[in-house]
Every structure is written in structure tokens, then in C-alpha cells.
Design an enzyme around this catalytic site. Structure first.
Site, mmCIF file in Angstrom:
data_model
loop_
_atom_site.group_PDB
_atom_site.id
_atom_site.type_symbol
_atom_site.label_atom_id
_atom_site.label_comp_id
_atom_site.label_asym_id
_atom_site.label_seq_id
_atom_site.Cartn_x
_atom_site.Cartn_y
_atom_site.Cartn_z
ATOM 1 N N GLY A 172 1.789 4.481 3.805
ATOM 2 C CA GLY A 172 2.735 3.672 3.044
ATOM 3 C C GLY A 172 3.667 4.502 2.198
ATOM 4 O O GLY A 172 4.868 4.204 2.093
ATOM 5 N N SER B 274 -4.256 -0.722 14.755
ATOM 6 C CA SER B 274 -5.111 0.462 14.867
ATOM 7 C C SER B 274 -5.623 0.537 16.293
ATOM 8 O O SER B 274 -5.787 -0.494 16.958
ATOM 9 C CB SER B 274 -6.283 0.359 13.887
ATOM 10 O OG SER B 274 -7.319 1.273 14.211
ATOM 11 N N GLY C 21 -0.690 7.841 1.389
ATOM 12 C CA GLY C 21 -0.857 7.803 2.829
ATOM 13 C C GLY C 21 0.364 7.355 3.605
ATOM 14 O O GLY C 21 1.507 7.718 3.299
ATOM 15 N N TYR D 114 -14.141 -3.604 10.252
ATOM 16 C CA TYR D 114 -12.807 -3.003 10.186
ATOM 17 C C TYR D 114 -12.058 -3.226 11.506
ATOM 18 O O TYR D 114 -10.892 -3.634 11.509
ATOM 19 C CB TYR D 114 -12.902 -1.510 9.888
ATOM 20 C CG TYR D 114 -11.560 -0.816 9.953
ATOM 21 C CD1 TYR D 114 -10.632 -0.957 8.930
ATOM 22 C CD2 TYR D 114 -11.207 -0.044 11.062
ATOM 23 C CE1 TYR D 114 -9.391 -0.347 8.998
ATOM 24 C CE2 TYR D 114 -9.974 0.578 11.135
ATOM 25 C CZ TYR D 114 -9.073 0.427 10.102
ATOM 26 O OH TYR D 114 -7.840 1.026 10.190
ATOM 27 N N GLY E 254 0.807 -1.215 0.000
ATOM 28 C CA GLY E 254 0.000 0.000 0.000
ATOM 29 C C GLY E 254 0.830 1.249 0.000
ATOM 30 O O GLY E 254 0.499 2.245 0.670
ATOM 31 N N ALA E 255 1.909 1.263 -0.789
ATOM 32 C CA ALA E 255 2.899 2.339 -0.701
ATOM 33 C C ALA E 255 2.651 3.487 -1.664
ATOM 34 O O ALA E 255 3.485 4.390 -1.756
ATOM 35 C CB ALA E 255 4.298 1.761 -0.955
ATOM 36 N N ASN E 256 1.519 3.505 -2.358
ATOM 37 C CA ASN E 256 1.299 4.570 -3.331
ATOM 38 C C ASN E 256 0.669 5.814 -2.723
ATOM 39 O O ASN E 256 0.584 6.861 -3.373
ATOM 40 C CB ASN E 256 0.429 4.084 -4.490
ATOM 41 C CG ASN E 256 -0.930 3.596 -4.030
ATOM 42 O OD1 ASN E 256 -1.008 2.516 -3.459
ATOM 43 N ND2 ASN E 256 -1.970 4.383 -4.260
#
Length: 301
Positions: free
Chosen positions: A27, A146, A25, A171, A21-23
Site C-alpha cells: 500500500g 493472492s 508494504g 487467509y 493499508g497505505a502506511n
């Protein structure tokens, strides 16, 4: 405000780091800082176009690879190719996640989508990359928890949330499962005498694109809720510090958990966070591990 900052990150030259998820936020900030310190960073992303755009803004050695954590066949293909190209991986940051509102949705494998993406995909990925992590010597796995894990409960008779589904509860359950996984992974790595270390972090309340996207389908009301939520959050650059510290601080022992220090762990300087009793329960860890093995078909440790 004082405390640990990105300037404390030691030299990362010679290390290979994988960030899911590095694209965007958390990440993206994590990948950017690791690359800035000299690591070769693999941006593991579902949308490669977004990943390539993000990579163009990172000064350093980065590569973009497609990874859909909600599709176990895609996870296996990603891990096989990555391990072939990088037989030694020093750092795996299990950062990617989804926050969904609205009706229950399922993954390509038929799993509830929060659990599939946030926990089961990362469980499988970690196991499939464990040989490469072991080959790197003192490698590290960082799992993103979280504060919602503290009030969540797992129903082992209904892990997929088929009864009385609520998106916010789903979630929270996925993040509790992620936290239990990170702690149980630490137990098993220690028992096996492995040099790999499992640590955890959470960002408190941080401004990312996940919550606004989750409210998009609610129209004007949803957009208003998303804007109000932003007022209570801290910048993403600060929210990423707990996972960066977990990833890079020398000598961090397995099982350590980092998060913000102030206002109920919602913001502020990085400190040791508190696990919920349910997350720390060894019986829950053993039970969830067995369930994850059965669901993913990935067995390790």
C-alpha cells in the site's frame, strides 16, 4: 528483467486515489507512486500515527484518514466523511489485509478476522463509495487477490470458519472471497452500464511486514520461519507493480487480473494472471454477494 514498471504510470494529476493499508508494504509503494505522478492520495489506515509517519516520506499531495476495515461502523463513518470531502473519487485500491496465525479471532462485528478485514470491510467500503466513484466518470476499483486463492475453497455453510479453524486456510478463503468479489463487482457494473471498472491484482510472493508479524507469537521458531520465507520472495517495490498497473494502465477493461509472470506467478514481470475456476464461477459470485450484503448491511448494484 523487462516489462511494465512504475515508469509506465501515466500522469495522475487531477485524480483522487484512496489506498487502504497505505502506511506500509504494498500500500505504501502504491500510494507513493500515485502521488509521485500527481494524484491526491488518501492514505486510509488503521493506525494514523503510522500513516502520518509514512506520509512524511511521500513526495506529493497526500492525506491520512483513519479506517478500521474490521469495524463496519468505522467503515461507514470513514466513507461518509470522505465522500463529503471528495464527492468524486477516481481510484479505490482495496489493498489492506491481515495474515494471522494462531487461534481464531473475530472482528468488532463478530466476523472471522481475515474475512472481515480482507473482504467484508472492502465490500462495504466500495459500496459506500460507489456514488463518489460514479461521479468521477471512468473510475476504477482495484481489489488485491493472492495466489492462495487458487487452492482455497469457500464453505457457504461456514463462512466464519467456526468448524475446524486453521489460520492459513482462513487467509486463503478470505482472498478467494476477495477475488470472487472483484469479478462479481465487474459483472454487476457492466450489467448496470456503469462507467466504473473493477479489476484485480496479486503480488505473488513479496516481502512485506504481514508474514513476519503473523509469526511473531511463535517466538524464535516463528522468527526463523519468517526469515526463511523472505528468501523466496521478491521486493515489495516489484510486488506492488501488478496493482499499480491495474490501477493506472489506460483502457484496462473490467475483470482484468494482473500478477507476476514467472515461477507459478510468484515473481517476475507483470502479466495477466489466471483466475481459479472457483473464483470465476458466476454462481459463487452471486451467492457470496448475497451473503456479503446480509452480513454488512450494505446493498448496491
Amino acid at each position: 528483467m523487462t516489462g511494465w514498471t512504475a515508469d509506465h504510470i501515466p500522469d495522475q494529476r487531477g485524480r483522487v486515489a484512496v489506498v487502504t493499508g497505505a502506511n506500509s508494504g504494498l500500500g505504501l509503494v502504491t500510494a507513493t507512486e500515485l502521488a509521485r505522478r500527481g494524484a491526491r492520495v488518501v492514505l486510509a489506515v488503521r493506525d494514523t500515527a503510522a500513516g502520518e509517519q509514512a506520509a512524511r516520506g511521500i513526495a506529493g499531495d497526500v492525506e491520512v484518514r483513519e479506517l478500521d476495515l474490521a469495524d463496519l461502523a468505522a467503515v461507514r463513518a470513514f466513507a461518509a466523511k470522505l465522500s463529503a470531502d471528495h464527492p468524486a473519487i477516481d481510484l479505490l485500491v482495496n489493498n489492506a489485509g491481515v495474515v494471522l496465525l494462531g487461534p481464531r479471532r473475530v472482528s468488532a462485528d463478530g466476523f472471522e478476522l481475515h474475512l472481515a478485514t480482507n473482504m467484508l470491510g472492502h465490500f462495504a467500503l466500495t459500496g459506500l463509495l460507489l456514488d463518489a466513484l460514479t461521479a468521477a466518470g471512468p473510475a476504477r476499483v482495484v481489489s488485491l487477490s493472492s495466489i492462495t486463492h487458487k487452492t482455497a475453497r469457500l464453505d457457504f455453510g461456514d463462512l466464519m470458519g467456526e468448524r475446524g479453524y486453521r489460520a492459513t486456510a482462513a487467509y486463503g478463503r478470505s482472498k478467494l472471497a476477495t477475488t470472487i468479489f472483484g469479478i462479481e463487482l465487474d459483472r454487476r457494473l457492466r450489467a448496470a452500464g456503469s462507467s466504473v471498472v473493477s479489476v484485480l491484482a496479486h503480488p505473488g510472493l513479496t516481502r512485506t511486514n504481514l508474514t513476519p508479524r503473523a509469526w511473531e507469537h511463535r517466538g524464535r521458531f516463528g522468527r526463523l520461519i519468517a526469515r526463511l520465507g523472505l528468501l523466496a520472495t521478491q521486493p515489495v517495490e516489484r510486488g506492488a507493480l501488478p496493482q499499480l498497473r491495474a490501477a493506472t494502465e489506460p483502457g484496462v477493461p473490467g475483470g482484468r487480473f494482473f500478477g507476476p509472470a514467472r515461477l507459478g506467478e510468484t515473481r517476475g514481470r507483470v502479466t495477466e494472471a489466471r483466475l481459479s475456476r472457483r473464483a470465476a464461477d458466476p454462481a459463487a459470485g452471486k451467492r457470496l454477494w448475497a451473503a456479503a450484503e446480509d452480513l454488512t448491511g450494505v446493498r448496491y448494484l
